[in-house]
Write an enzyme that holds these catalytic residues in place. Structure first.
Site, short mmCIF file in Angstrom:
data_model
loop_
_atom_site.label_atom_id
_atom_site.label_comp_id
_atom_site.label_asym_id
_atom_site.label_seq_id
_atom_site.Cartn_x
_atom_site.Cartn_y
_atom_site.Cartn_z
N CYS A 1 -2.63 -1.38 2.39
CA CYS A 1 -3.44 -1.74 1.22
C CYS A 1 -3.55 -3.26 1.17
O CYS A 1 -3.29 -3.92 2.19
CB CYS A 1 -2.84 -1.15 -0.06
SG CYS A 1 -1.21 -1.77 -0.51
N ASP B 1 -6.94 0.85 -7.35
CA ASP B 1 -5.78 -0.04 -7.28
C ASP B 1 -5.06 -0.11 -8.64
O ASP B 1 -5.61 -0.67 -9.60
CB ASP B 1 -6.25 -1.43 -6.85
CG ASP B 1 -5.09 -2.29 -6.40
OD1 ASP B 1 -3.95 -2.03 -6.83
OD2 ASP B 1 -5.32 -3.22 -5.61
#
Ligand code: 4NP
Length: 153
Positions: A8, A123
């Protein structure tokens, strides 16, 4: 041996969540000796830090430990080590391509493209919704495990 790396942006929220969930799932299925599992960030902004407290708390509520986990940046050599580099969103894919050079289409994948959802993992650093992250990472990790086992047969 299968080498799986989750990626990520910061390597403190989503990819450590996926790493810990996938490690737990692989262990529950009795395959822990067949997998090397890690995670990394496309940025080094949080290098050396433990996972975000929201990720730690959500995993703890499912009895999954984050002990010893620490953020690190994705490196070009990860492309030589990991068979599957599993990104949380499309911007991770773009940045990972730049860092890794020439990953294959099979090697670099977006987690939820393995499921019917085919969306980015939102996120939680911005949304604050770590329960959503847990649910989506669990869905994706189950699909990933099934695909890896199917591919090796
Ligand atoms: P992650 O979330 O990529 O899921 O670890 C983020 C963590 C940190 C930042 C952004 C996203 N940041 O801007 O520091």
């Amino acid at each position: 041996m299968h080498h799986v790396l989750f990626v990520c942006l910061g390597n403190i929220c989503r990819s450590p969540m996926a790493e810990a969930i996938f490690r737990n799932l692989v262990k529950q299925r009795g395959w822990e000796n067949q997998f090397i599992i890690d995670s990394a960030g496309t940025s080094g902004w949080h290098e050396g830090e433990a996972p975000h407290k929201g990720t730690v708390a959500e995993l703890a509520s499912h009895h999954i430990s984050t002990k010893g986990m620490m953020s690190r940046p994705l490196q070009a050599k990860d492309g030589e080590v990991f068979e599957y580099i599993v990104c949380m969103d499309n911007s991770n894919i773009k940045h990972a391509q730049e860092i890794l050079g020439g990953p294959s289409d099979k090697q670099l994948i977006r987690l939820l493209d393995l499921t019917a959802k085919k969306i980015d993992v939102p996120d939680p650093y911005y949304t604050g919704d770590f329960k959503e992250t847990y649910a989506l990472c669990t869905l994706g990790c189950e699909a990933l495990f099934n695909q890896i086992i199917k591919e090796q047969q």
